[in-house]
Design an enzyme around this catalytic site. Sequence first.
Site, short mmCIF file in Angstrom:
data_model
loop_
_atom_site.label_atom_id
_atom_site.label_comp_id
_atom_site.label_asym_id
_atom_site.label_seq_id
_atom_site.Cartn_x
_atom_site.Cartn_y
_atom_site.Cartn_z
N LYS A 127 69.64 36.35 37.70
CA LYS A 127 69.90 34.78 37.61
C LYS A 127 69.75 34.18 36.15
O LYS A 127 70.24 33.05 36.14
CB LYS A 127 69.05 34.21 38.66
N TYR B 165 61.91 39.95 43.86
CA TYR B 165 63.22 39.33 43.62
C TYR B 165 63.40 40.20 42.27
O TYR B 165 64.84 40.20 42.07
CB TYR B 165 62.98 38.07 43.20
P1 NAD Z 1 75.32 36.12 51.62
O1 NAD Z 1 74.80 37.60 51.67
O2 NAD Z 1 75.84 35.29 52.76
O3 NAD Z 1 76.06 35.79 50.48
C1 NAD Z 1 76.28 36.93 49.32
C2 NAD Z 1 77.76 37.19 49.25
O4 NAD Z 1 78.07 37.90 48.31
C3 NAD Z 1 78.46 37.67 50.49
O5 NAD Z 1 79.43 36.89 50.95
C4 NAD Z 1 79.02 39.00 49.74
O6 NAD Z 1 80.30 39.35 50.47
C5 NAD Z 1 79.19 38.52 48.44
N1 NAD Z 1 79.54 39.87 47.65
C6 NAD Z 1 78.20 40.56 47.00
N2 NAD Z 1 79.11 41.98 46.30
C7 NAD Z 1 80.29 41.37 46.29
C8 NAD Z 1 81.22 41.88 45.62
N3 NAD Z 1 81.14 42.99 44.74
N4 NAD Z 1 82.81 41.10 45.62
C9 NAD Z 1 82.71 40.15 46.14
N5 NAD Z 1 81.58 39.40 46.81
C10 NAD Z 1 80.70 40.03 46.75
O7 NAD Z 1 73.98 35.41 50.99
P2 NAD Z 1 73.74 33.93 50.35
O8 NAD Z 1 72.15 33.84 50.69
O9 NAD Z 1 74.54 32.81 50.99
O10 NAD Z 1 73.92 34.11 48.93
C11 NAD Z 1 74.80 33.47 47.87
C12 NAD Z 1 74.35 33.25 46.72
O11 NAD Z 1 72.98 32.04 46.95
C13 NAD Z 1 73.91 34.34 46.10
O12 NAD Z 1 74.09 34.08 44.66
C14 NAD Z 1 72.27 33.97 46.13
O13 NAD Z 1 71.64 34.68 45.24
C15 NAD Z 1 72.07 32.75 46.04
N6 NAD Z 1 70.81 32.04 46.43
C16 NAD Z 1 70.60 32.50 47.97
C17 NAD Z 1 69.43 31.96 48.16
C18 NAD Z 1 68.76 32.35 49.73
O14 NAD Z 1 67.52 32.38 49.83
N7 NAD Z 1 69.46 32.65 50.73
C19 NAD Z 1 68.43 31.16 47.49
C20 NAD Z 1 68.85 30.74 46.29
C21 NAD Z 1 70.15 31.26 45.82
#
Ligand code: NAD
Length: 258
Positions: A165, A158
């Site tokens: 984060k 990570y």
């Molecule tokens: P995802 O890839 O579907 O979403 C990430 C989003 O960030 C995408 O829609 C992407 O277009 C956007 N993004 C990236 N760079 C960007 C930029 N320059 N401008 C605008 N948008 C931008 O993946 P996800 O897992 O749904 O992630 C969403 C959030 O959840 C993130 O903050 C991630 O760290 C967090 N999260 C995810 C998990 C997991 O296991 N998937 C767990 C905990 C937290």
Amino acid sequence: MYSIDLSGKKAVVFGVANHRSIAWAIARILHEAGAGIAIAYQNERLRGGVAKLVEPWGDTMLVECDVSSDENVAVAFEKIGEAFGSIDIIVHSIAFANRDDLGGKFMLTEREGFRLALDISAYSLVSIARHASPLMIENGGSIITLTFQAANRVFPGYNIMGTAKAALENEVRQLASDFGEDNVRVNAISAGPLDTLSSRVISDYRDMKRIHAERSPMKRNITAEEVAKTALYLCSDLSSGVTGEIIHVDTGYSIMGI
Ligand code: NAD
């Protein structure tokens, strides 16, 4: 369908890339609760897919916003302001780091990769909150973001995203303090592992997910819908006294010592 009524509320959801995105699960539940939704997507490449997702909803506002520039954020909120007048809910579900910085030794993270990850994954919340502020402070509202336990503990793979984060969670507290008297609440959901575009690039993700299911008190992984349900609570009046919090939706994994 849950019995929370958000009709008349207006929500802007950042971070829908496809049907697996956590932001999409949240957008859906807010829509089902009656909120008007604007989706802010990253770039032209994603527009077609996002438009297909919201097609069944009829007319939904789609606005392009790459959060790496404050000017883009300003233009997006100008358009949203013209269409919505005011905003009640913001969902920030955005993260990015170079693939090379999501594996191997953390000490090898270079300055540019560090800057990029912190800029997109953490600073963007500050920029979004600042530009949304004039549209929110009159009526109050709720801002939520998505975080992960790597803010506090080491999850190999990570790497730099853990640092991002940690910054993001600190921002939640500082923004909650800034906005408190305006009755705008700022909270984060710390989600367990979910299969999305973003999680797939973390080098040890598969092990992370397997171990989470084995060791969490509930002995399973979470679903995106469970994150969305907590988002619905945080965006509704049910959480009217809650701000500056990091709420874990992780089947209890984070409470375990061994
Ligand atoms: P995802 O890839 O579907 O979403 C990430 C989003 O960030 C995408 O829609 C992407 O277009 C956007 N993004 C990236 N760079 C960007 C930029 N320059 N401008 C605008 N948008 C931008 O993946 P996800 O897992 O749904 O992630 C969403 C959030 O959840 C993130 O903050 C991630 O760290 C967090 N999260 C995810 C998990 C997991 O296991 N998937 C767990 C905990 C937290």
